[in-house]
Scaffold this motif. Structure first.
Motif, short mmCIF file in Angstrom:
data_model
loop_
_atom_site.label_atom_id
_atom_site.label_comp_id
_atom_site.label_asym_id
_atom_site.label_seq_id
_atom_site.Cartn_x
_atom_site.Cartn_y
_atom_site.Cartn_z
N ARG A 6 0.81 -1.19 0.04
CA ARG A 6 -0.02 0.09 -0.07
C ARG A 6 0.84 1.00 0.15
O ARG A 6 1.82 1.34 0.92
N ALA A 7 0.64 2.06 -0.89
CA ALA A 7 1.59 3.25 -1.03
C ALA A 7 1.11 4.41 -0.32
O ALA A 7 1.86 5.19 0.08
N LEU A 17 3.39 8.00 3.31
CA LEU A 17 3.46 7.58 1.96
C LEU A 17 5.03 6.92 1.77
O LEU A 17 5.94 6.99 2.31
N LEU A 18 4.71 5.75 0.95
CA LEU A 18 5.79 4.96 0.57
C LEU A 18 6.64 5.78 -0.43
O LEU A 18 6.22 6.14 -1.53
N GLY A 163 -5.12 3.35 -4.69
CA GLY A 163 -5.57 3.19 -3.39
C GLY A 163 -4.95 1.57 -3.03
O GLY A 163 -4.61 1.18 -1.93
N GLY A 164 -4.92 0.79 -4.28
CA GLY A 164 -4.51 -0.62 -4.11
C GLY A 164 -5.06 -1.34 -5.33
O GLY A 164 -6.11 -1.12 -5.78
N TYR A 165 -4.65 -2.58 -5.42
CA TYR A 165 -4.84 -3.65 -6.28
C TYR A 165 -4.58 -3.18 -7.96
O TYR A 165 -3.63 -3.85 -8.43
N GLY A 166 -5.00 -1.93 -8.22
CA GLY A 166 -4.43 -1.29 -9.63
C GLY A 166 -5.48 -1.10 -10.60
O GLY A 166 -6.47 -1.84 -10.53
N THR A 167 -5.19 -0.46 -11.56
CA THR A 167 -6.06 -0.27 -12.79
C THR A 167 -5.61 -1.37 -13.87
O THR A 167 -6.24 -2.55 -13.79
#
Ligand code: MRU
Length: 344
Positions: A6-7, A17-18, A163-167
């Protein structure tokens, strides 16, 4: 599927923030406790990727409100205006930034008393909804892939960019689980190497086979290997379906059409800018010459020359086979078909 990176995280009363500039060598989270620190992080690409920039901006409004409300419980609404203007200008191309600020502005306009709890609630919802949208898009996009095989992707569109998982990477994740995608070719993505540093890292962690190619190998790859789909994300989609995305996306779309390869764009509806009628109106960010004149790790080129460093390009809708959103899939995008996403 691990998908455990998670960034963006909110912890206690700070934003974490990562630092994506340090990946894959180091996994370091920066503590962001002011709106100015958030703006600097967006500009410096600590956090990047259109949805991730929007989510960060939403949390940054919470930080701004906290400090402005402490400064003056009467005048905070007036004082925060300058923070919002600076935030909106942090990066110009990804429309998710101004989309998120508009959502936060709705709360600012309506709130009575301490603005922090409702603003935090809104930011949290923007964040959570983005993850849900990505999972929905993952299923919609995977359904389009009929013949199992390798796909090509560009830049980073995974958990780090959202936010997570990705597009686009979310579609790849879902399609890999369904055995519709067997392997991924990822472009390096000069000059920041989002492909080799971030996409390859995310895919390797998830056990999805990934091979890196130089950006300039893409057309040859399409000629040599059985690629059925190029799958990319977007930073802004105009009302007519023109798509701004990482520089090099347009090259891929041209090469894909030449080789009969399908071209899929995956983006939440927060990336669609209905206020602009075509891609010509999308502001394309140009970054410093130094980003391409010198690259760590190998000798620099000729010195004392200029450079042109546009970091996005615009792919015309006519080269796109499918735009996948959480509201549905638009095949062969046109203005009317895009508009229908919002009238369901
Ligand atoms: O300059 P970046 O790294 O912010 O550019 C990111 C991209 O172009 C992504 O492809 C786009 O934001 C879609 S991310 C889900």
């Amino acid at each position: 599927m691990i998908d455990d990176v998670r960034a963006i995280e909110w912890q206690g009363d700070v934003l974490l923030l990562l630092d994506q500039r340090q990946l894959p060598k180091k996994t370091i989270y920066l503590e962001i406790d002011s709106v100015d620190a958030a703006i600097a992080s967006i500009k410096a690409l600590v956090v990047r990727g259109a949805p991730a920039i929007g989510i960060t901006a939403a949390y940054a409004v919470v930080l701004a409100a906290r400090s402005r409300y402490r400064e003056s419980a009467e005048r905070w609404r007036e004082l925060i205006r300058e923070d919002l203007i600076k935030l909106a200008a942090a990066r110009p191309t990804a429309v998710n930034l101004s989309w998120a600020l508009q959502r936060m502005q709705g709360i600012i306009d309506a709130v009575d008393g301490d603005p922090v709890p409702p603003l935090f609630g809104e930011a949290r919802q923007i964040h959570e909804n983005d993850i849900k949208a990505n999972q929905t898009m993952g299923d919609y996009g995977a359904d389009l892939i009929k013949n199992p095989g390798p796909v090509l992707t560009h830049c980073n569109t995974g958990s780090l960019a959202t936010g997570g998982y990705g597009t686009a990477l979310g579609v790849i994740r879902s399609a890999y689980v369904q055995r519709r995608v067997t392997a991924v070719f990822a472009t390096e993505t000069r000059p920041w190497l989002q492909g080799s540093r971030l996409t390859a890292w995310e895919l390797q962690r998830d056990g999805i086979p990934v091979s890196l190619i130089t950006d300039s190998a893409a057309a040859w790859l399409m000629q040599q290997k059985p690629i059925e789909w190029v799958i990319v994300g977007a930073d802004r989609i105009a009302a007519n379906g023109d798509v701004a995305n990482k520089i090099g996306t347009y090259n891929l779309a041209v090469a894909a059409r030449r080789h009969g390869v399908n071209f899929m764009v995956v983006a939440p509806t927060s990336t669609i800018d209905r206020d602009i009628s075509s891609g010509e109106q999308i502001p394309v960010e140009e970054r410093a010459e130094t980003e391409i004149l010198g690259t760590a790790g190998y000798a620099e080129g000729v010195v004392d020359i200029g450079a042109w460093n546009p970091v996005f390009d615009v792919t015309p809708a006519s080269l796109i086979d499918a735009i996948v959103t959480e509201n549905g899939v638009v095949l062969e995008p046109t203005r009317d078909r895009i508009e229908r996403l919002f009238t369901k």
